[in-house]
Enzyme design. Structure first.
Site, mmCIF file in Angstrom:
data_model
loop_
_atom_site.group_PDB
_atom_site.id
_atom_site.type_symbol
_atom_site.label_atom_id
_atom_site.label_comp_id
_atom_site.label_asym_id
_atom_site.label_seq_id
_atom_site.Cartn_x
_atom_site.Cartn_y
_atom_site.Cartn_z
ATOM 1 N N ASP A 1 0.857 -1.189 0.000
ATOM 2 C CA ASP A 1 0.000 0.000 0.000
ATOM 3 C C ASP A 1 0.896 1.244 0.000
ATOM 4 O O ASP A 1 1.747 1.381 0.880
ATOM 5 C CB ASP A 1 -0.877 -0.027 1.263
ATOM 6 N N CYS B 1 -6.858 3.831 -1.864
ATOM 7 C CA CYS B 1 -6.917 2.383 -1.612
ATOM 8 C C CYS B 1 -8.081 1.652 -2.275
ATOM 9 O O CYS B 1 -7.898 0.855 -3.182
ATOM 10 C CB CYS B 1 -6.970 2.112 -0.114
ATOM 11 N N HIS C 1 -1.273 2.260 -4.976
ATOM 12 C CA HIS C 1 -0.948 3.627 -5.429
ATOM 13 C C HIS C 1 0.385 3.974 -4.802
ATOM 14 O O HIS C 1 0.980 3.128 -4.111
ATOM 15 C CB HIS C 1 -2.038 4.636 -4.997
#
Ligand SMILES: *[C@@H]1O[C@H](CO)[C@@H](O)[C@H](O)[C@H]1NC(C)=O
Ligand SMILES: *[C@@H]1O[C@H](CO)[C@@H](O)[C@H](O)[C@H]1NC(C)=O
Ligand SMILES: *[C@@H]1O[C@H](CO)[C@@H](O)[C@H](O)[C@H]1NC(C)=O
Ligand SMILES: *[C@@H]1O[C@H](CO)[C@@H](O)[C@H](O)[C@H]1NC(C)=O
Ligand SMILES: *[C@@H]1O[C@H](CO)[C@@H](O)[C@H](O)[C@H]1NC(C)=O
Ligand SMILES: *[C@@H]1O[C@H](CO)[C@@H](O)[C@H](O)[C@H]1NC(C)=O
EC number: 3.1.6.1
Length: 540
Positions: free
Chosen positions: A44, A84, A318
């Site tokens: 993440d 997310c 991302h």
């Protein structure tokens, strides 16, 4: 400094398909039971540029380097939505954000969508998931969703804690992000117990929270996660001197939407160079810890004799701005936020190959099906990455449905006060907003301006207009923006009704409470004005 000057090694693999390839979308990888295992590791907030630049100059990432040497790296991989849940929704469904209406961290994939894992399971794969998933609707804090719904309200409130660093007291601490390590251990145990002696191929997913920043308890429980936290053990992997201090535009010259992001993330105050360098050092150290978890599972595959039979894919939902463009977090189309790592390694995958074509996370779905030898449905948003990474396809040129030379990313969530659309193609990054008229678009030439400091949209009107036309041929973005407006209002009204009498109290004490409580009536009135206004005038 961006990958654009890296030679297009994959050109031969991407050549036109041979005539007569017919409807056969795939050829070389054999169907089950010889289908390889697949391991997908999704971290993440990992800035994808770190997998090539400045990469090992600034932080040691031995296992990412291992994957690069033994596999194919995609140098221009992007998220389809830089936050997310919507990003993950696109990855699991193979569909662009607007097609599944994954508008924010609260509104992701609804239960009626089929993921690539569902399909692989149906075709004989053993499937297992560990760790962070976050792709379905209904999660995240109330603050998170209310901020997203109210982004069009005419007020400006700080919503996040100021970004900061925090050093773990124990110098030698290796397992700083304990939850992630636990999940990595669980995945390794599963491989040992369940997968190593199985005759059935498996697909294993491991979701990591790192290098996402941690909650900031000093800001109260309502605030988000703005603490970059690590130990000296990981900081030692970072070359402090190689850390670049990002250039910032003066506040007065920022794009208005960027200013809104920076303000709501509490980043418009003063930051010293030392503070910025520290935040970046801690972020890189967190990336090093992420790399070590990737390493643990790769080593387990090797020990179990599974490495030769398993395709390993590493990516992230991302990136992380880590103070670039006067921001932390993501939610932005700038490279640090939208560029993701994408590495593939395993049987039949070319080693030490760097592919510079633009690709995005919706490509994971067809790639998974392709690996498993499952025919692809017609209506996916992505394209298989095997033609550009598989040894089998190097000379075969069998593929009909080759990846187009562009990718689409969109954002509709919190901290950004207009729906945002990015078209990335050749050296260009074109960013359009809202209805395409009320907010200035941005155009960056990444080959000459890798730091994206000079918006040249007005200077090159022909390029801008042709990219805008291209974007509109892919997505009717003014219409999408209007439906997000509508959705945000409806959701807000529903939520307001659901809390009844408690409304004033609840809304005042969301993440923005420091600012809100100074003038609660003023902010409530701004919301009332917004609810009364006819945003549908903008509807196309
Ligand atoms: C899922 O349901 C929503 C409405 O509830 C609908 O708009 C969408 O098309 C459905 N998607 C699929 C894949 O069935
Ligand atoms: C926002 O930053 C300012 C300093 O720039 C600080 O005084 C304030 O406490 C911060 N707010 C939060 C919620 O961290
Ligand atoms: C693999 O072996 C373990 C014991 O070592 C056993 O518990 C497990 O059921 C086996 N799995 C398969 C699929 O044979
Ligand atoms: C976004 O917020 C900024 C800062 O308040 C403001 O200047 C701009 O007009 C807003 N844009 C939109 C589309 O609401
Ligand atoms: C895509 O097509 C399949 C059939 O090929 C269908 O079952 C599915 O609902 C479609 N999904 C969407 C989102 O249209
Ligand atoms: C309003 O707040 C009170 C006290 O916190 C709580 O008991 C009650 O359930 C809340 N009502 C609603 C509709 O959320």
């Amino acid at each position: 400094m961006l990958p654009l000057w890296v030679s297009v090694v994959a050109a031969s693999a991407l050549a036109a398909p041979a005539p007569g390839a017919g409807g056969q979308r795939r050829g070389a990888i054999q169907a089950w039971p010889d289908a390889p295992n697949v391991l997908l590791v999704v971290s993440d907030s990992f800035d994808g540029r770190l997998t090539f630049y400045p990469g090992s100059q600034v932080v040691k990432l031995p296992f990412i380097n291992f994957m690069k040497a033994h596999g194919t790296s995609f140098l221009n991989a992007y998220t389809n939505s830089p936050i997310c849940c919507p990003s993950r929704a696109a990855m699991w469904s193979g569909l662009f954000t607007h097609l599944t209406e994954s508008w924010n961290n609260f509104k992701g994939l609804d239960p009626n969508y089929t993921t690539w894992m569902d399909v692989m399971e149906k075709h004989g794969y053993r499937t297992q998931k560990f760790g962070k998933l976050d792709y379905t609707s209904g999660h995240h804090s109330i603050s998170n969703r209310v901020e997203a719904w109210t982004r069009d309200v005419a007020f400006l409130l700080r919503q996040e804690g100021r970004p900061m660093v925090n050093l773990a007291p124990k110098k030698t601490k290796v397992r700083v992000m304990e939850v992630d390590w636990k999940n990595t251990d669980r995945a390794v145990n599963w491989l040992r117990k369940e997968a190593s002696n199985s005759t059935q191929p498996f697909v294993l997913y491991l979701g990591l929270n790192l290098p996402h920043p941690y909650p900031s308890p000093s800001s109260g429980e309502n605030f988000g996660s703005s603490t970059f936290h690590t130990s000296r053990y990981w900081l030692k992997k970072v070359s402090y001197d190689a850390i670049k201090i990002p250039k910032w535009s003066p506040l007065s010259e920022m794009h208005p939407v960027d200013y809104y992001s920076s303000y709501t993330k509490n980043c418009t105050g003063k930051f010293t160079e030392k503070e910025i360098k520290n935040i970046r050092a801690f972020y890189y150290a967190m990336c090093a810890e992420t790399d070590a978890m990737l390493g643990e599972i790769i080593l387990a595959l090797r020990q179990l004799g599974l490495l030769q039979k398993t395709i390993v894919i590493y990516t992230s939902d991302h990136g992380e701005l880590a103070m670039e463009h006067r921001q932390f977090y993501k939610m932005s189309m700038y490279e640090a936020s939208s560029h993701v790592p994408l590495l593939i390694m395993g049987p039949g995958i070319q080693a030490n190959l760097q592919v510079s074509s633009v690709v995005s996370l919706v490509d994971i779905y067809p790639t998974m099906l392709d690996i498993a030898g499952i025919p692809l449905p017609q209506n996916l948003s992505g394209y298989s990455l095997l033609p550009s990474s598989s040894e089998m396809f190097k000379n075969e040129q069998k593929f009909k449905n080759l990846h187009p030379p562009w990718i689409l990313s969109e954002f509709h969530g919190c901290n950004v006060n207009a729906s945002t659309y990015m078209l990335r193609t050749n050296q260009w990054k074109y960013i359009a907003y809202s209805d395409g008229a009320s907010v200035l678009p941005q155009l960056f030439d990444l080959s000459s301006d890798p730091d994206e400091l000079t918006n040249i949209a007005a200077k090159f009107p022909e390029v801008t207009s042709s990219l805008d036309q291209k974007l509109r041929s892919i997505i009717n973005y003014p219409k999408v923006s209007a439906s997000v407006h509508q959705y945000n209002k409806e959701q807000f009204i529903k939520w307001k009704q659901s809390i009844g009498q408690n409304y004033s109290n609840v809304i005042a004490n969301l993440r923005w409470h420091q600012d809100w409580l100074k003038k609660p009536k003023k902010y409530e009135n701004a919301i009332d004005q917004w609810l009364k206004s006819h945003s549908d005038a903008k509807t196309i």
